[in-house]
Design an enzyme around this catalytic site. Structure first.
Site, mmCIF file in Angstrom:
data_model
loop_
_atom_site.group_PDB
_atom_site.id
_atom_site.type_symbol
_atom_site.label_atom_id
_atom_site.label_comp_id
_atom_site.label_asym_id
_atom_site.label_seq_id
_atom_site.Cartn_x
_atom_site.Cartn_y
_atom_site.Cartn_z
ATOM 1 N N TYR A 24 6.211 7.689 9.865
ATOM 2 C CA TYR A 24 5.030 8.370 9.337
ATOM 3 C C TYR A 24 5.419 9.590 8.504
ATOM 4 O O TYR A 24 6.589 9.908 8.334
ATOM 5 C CB TYR A 24 4.091 8.747 10.493
ATOM 6 N N LEU A 76 0.821 -1.217 0.000
ATOM 7 C CA LEU A 76 0.000 0.000 0.000
ATOM 8 C C LEU A 76 0.851 1.262 0.000
ATOM 9 O O LEU A 76 1.816 1.378 0.762
ATOM 10 C CB LEU A 76 -0.905 -0.011 1.235
ATOM 11 N N ASN A 132 0.524 5.405 0.594
ATOM 12 C CA ASN A 132 -0.370 6.523 0.928
ATOM 13 C C ASN A 132 0.348 7.849 0.734
ATOM 14 O O ASN A 132 0.815 8.091 -0.395
ATOM 15 C CB ASN A 132 -1.155 6.326 2.229
ATOM 16 N N ASP A 133 0.423 8.713 1.703
ATOM 17 C CA ASP A 133 0.822 10.113 1.481
ATOM 18 C C ASP A 133 2.137 10.302 0.714
ATOM 19 O O ASP A 133 3.114 9.603 0.988
ATOM 20 C CB ASP A 133 1.038 10.826 2.813
ATOM 21 N N ARG A 178 1.437 14.949 14.259
ATOM 22 C CA ARG A 178 2.300 14.350 13.226
ATOM 23 C C ARG A 178 2.398 15.180 11.951
ATOM 24 O O ARG A 178 1.721 16.177 11.778
ATOM 25 C CB ARG A 178 1.806 12.947 12.882
ATOM 26 N N ASP A 179 3.250 14.683 11.036
ATOM 27 C CA ASP A 179 3.397 15.170 9.667
ATOM 28 C C ASP A 179 4.055 16.557 9.590
ATOM 29 O O ASP A 179 3.506 17.494 9.007
ATOM 30 C CB ASP A 179 2.037 15.193 8.939
HETATM 31 C C1 FRU Z 1 -2.447 10.556 6.401
HETATM 32 C C2 FRU Z 1 -1.723 9.851 7.524
HETATM 33 C C3 FRU Z 1 -0.731 10.770 8.217
HETATM 34 C C4 FRU Z 1 0.246 9.799 8.812
HETATM 35 C C5 FRU Z 1 0.318 8.744 7.736
HETATM 36 C C6 FRU Z 1 0.571 7.352 8.239
HETATM 37 O O1 FRU Z 1 -2.939 9.683 5.451
HETATM 38 O O2 FRU Z 1 -2.634 9.313 8.455
HETATM 39 O O3 FRU Z 1 -1.307 11.641 9.168
HETATM 40 O O4 FRU Z 1 1.482 10.385 9.079
HETATM 41 O O5 FRU Z 1 -0.911 8.789 7.056
HETATM 42 O O6 FRU Z 1 0.720 6.477 7.163
#
Ligand code: FRU
Length: 486
Positions: free
Chosen positions: A107, A45, A47-48, A168-169
């Site tokens: 993350y 998978l 994601n971001d 986070r992030d």
């Molecule tokens: C957004 C998120 C972020 C986090 C990451 C974890 O999609 O939830 O806030 O850092 O994905 O995969």
């Protein structure tokens, strides 16, 4: 999916024998709906988008990655590089979650250049024996072997008082010789916000406080914030969770958008702005991140997917891709998003190019992977329809209503399986200008639509049969139409 026990989701890639992983990659490579020109995970998978940065002639773009399956588990950063934002090279896993502070995931985070070296700042996610979450923010730099070296212990080891562990992030940026980072957070009262830190060396960070937007009760968590300035305006991007649908707005499980305003007042942290605007009115868009290109353009890339939604490719052991890169511009005080001009280099054959007088046309062109550009549109009927990936059973429909200026994307029949059915099968936006230009990028399992030179954008995943390749235009209009295979 029941086989995805907690244990299975937190298994590291290194547990797998290399031959087993090779086999997994091969099975994914040969599976349906793999993209032709989008960034996608080799297995598992995506994601971001993370760490998006330009340095010495190269764009670096990382993404959140769980290697072992189409679920959210132990997250790595996967690394891609490009010279032109279009052709991407696979650099492999760059950030491995194998230290105590990131033992349950590296993350999301951002990239920046310091001392002529690519650096990153990301969130270390750790669970204790009771499965309580502990987050910290970690700085690292990219080594010449493509791996990120972490600067441990974490630069920001704890969450400040007043906020939960949903913290986070970090997005790092520099302003007048000072480094700042903006972090997505949840207050103790379970409302979302962002906070800021500052630093002189991007290693030692001081908490500044909460960015004051006046949006005090706007969802329960703000993920993936970004801040930048464009032509004298400040933009705060974030992905709020917990916003209810409102007419055509906020139709997906979670949203992503921006506040546009006066440049952020630092160090006061006040931000005067207009209302929240969604960045994409389609079905599959989340957690976008921007960077500055070599020539000063502001480029945005998003995750063409959403959390907590299953997709038909899951059963082939992979999920999601990133959107095409978009250039952000400010025109008439409005943010516009256009496909980056480098994407023209993807065009292979011209399948169709003509001035068109259009009344119900099944075009001679058939295509699975293509770009369609309709410009100088003069519509005399009430409606225009553009149907893509058409066969007897399938079609993805773009519909414009001249009276209301409402543009709709309809994926009800886009394939035998349509994701996120609980959230409906159409998405609409009302344009401020009458529709004059439409640019559509179609990959094996996605459609991205840019209206009126970037006034509005919609992204969607679709899962049609390979053989659904018809293109149909309906309406009474004149226009220039070009279709290119990609
Ligand atoms: C957004 C998120 C972020 C986090 C990451 C974890 O999609 O939830 O806030 O850092 O994905 O995969």
């Amino acid at each position: 999916m029941n086989q995805w026990t907690r244990e299975a989701r937190y298994r590291p890639l290194s547990d797998l024998a290399p031959e087993v992983y090779q086999l997994m990659k091969e099975e994914v490579r040969n599976s349906p709906w793999r993209f032709s020109f989008h960034i996608q995970p080799p297995t598992g998978l995506l994601n971001d988008p993370n760490g998006f940065v330009y340095h010495n002639g190269t764009y670096h773009l990382f993404y959140q990655w769980f290697p072992l399956g189409p679920v959210h588990g132990l997250k790595y950063w996967y690394h891609m590089t490009s010279k032109d934002l279009v052709h991407w090279f696979d650099e492999g896993a760059a950030l491995i979650p194998n230290d105590d502070p990131d033992s349950h995931g590296a993350y999301s985070g951002s990239g920046f250049v310091k001392n002529d070296q690519v650096h990153v700042m990301y969130t270390g996610n750790k669970r204790d024996a009771e499965w309580n979450r502990h987050t910290s923010q970690i700085v690292g730099h990219l080594r010449s072997d493509g791996r990120i070296e972490k600067h441990l212990p974490p630069a920001i080891p704890e969450v400040p008082t007043g906020y939960t562990e949903h913290f986070r992030d970090p997005k790092v940026f520099q302003h007048h010789d000072t480094w700042y980072c903006i972090i997505g957070a949840q207050r103790d009262d379970l409302s979302g916000c962002t906070v800021m830190y500052q630093s002189l060396d991007a290693e030692n960070w001081t908490f500044m406080g909460e960015l004051n937007t006046g949006y005090d009760q706007f969802g329960y968590m703000w993920e993936c914030p970004d801040y930048f300035e464009l032509d004298g305006k400040g933009f705060l991007l974030f992905s709020p969770q917990g916003i209810s649908p409102e007419n055509d707005r906020y139709q997906n499980i979670f949203q992503s958008g921006y506040l546009m305003g006066q440049p952020l007042a630092l160090p006061e942290l006040t931000f005067q702005h207009e209302d929240f605007v969604e960045l994409d009115f389609g079905f599959d868009f989340y957690a976008p991140q921007t960077t500055l290109a070599a020539d000063g353009r502001r480029i945005l890339v998003g995750w063409m997917g959403l959390p907590d939604i299953s997709y038909p490719s899951d059963r082939f052991n992979w999920a999601h891709g990133l959107t095409l890169p978009r250039e952000l511009t400010l025109e008439n005080q409005q943010l516009r998003q256009k496909p980056v001009r480098e994407l023209i280099s993807l065009r292979k054959e011209t399948l169709y190019k003509q001035e068109l007088e259009l009344v119900d046309q099944l075009l001679p062109a058939q295509a699975e992977i293509f770009e369609l550009e309709l410009s100088q549109l003069q519509l005399s009927s009430d409606q225009l329809e553009v149907k893509l990936r058409v066969s007897d059973q399938e079609q993805t429909v773009l519909r414009y209503d001249q009276q209301t200026r409402r543009f709709t994307m309809d994926r009800a029949s886009s394939g035998a399986e349509v994701p996120a059915l609980d959230y409906g099968t159409t998405r609409s936006v009302t344009l401020t200008e009458p529709l004059h230009t439409l640019r559509v990028f179609v990959d094996r399992s996605s459609v991205e639509v840019f209206l009126n030179d970037g006034e509005a954008v919609a992204s969607a995943r679709i899962f049609p049969k390979t053989t659904s390749q018809g293109i149909v235009l309906t309406g009474d209009a004149t226009a220039h139409l070009a279709i290119y295979s990609l």
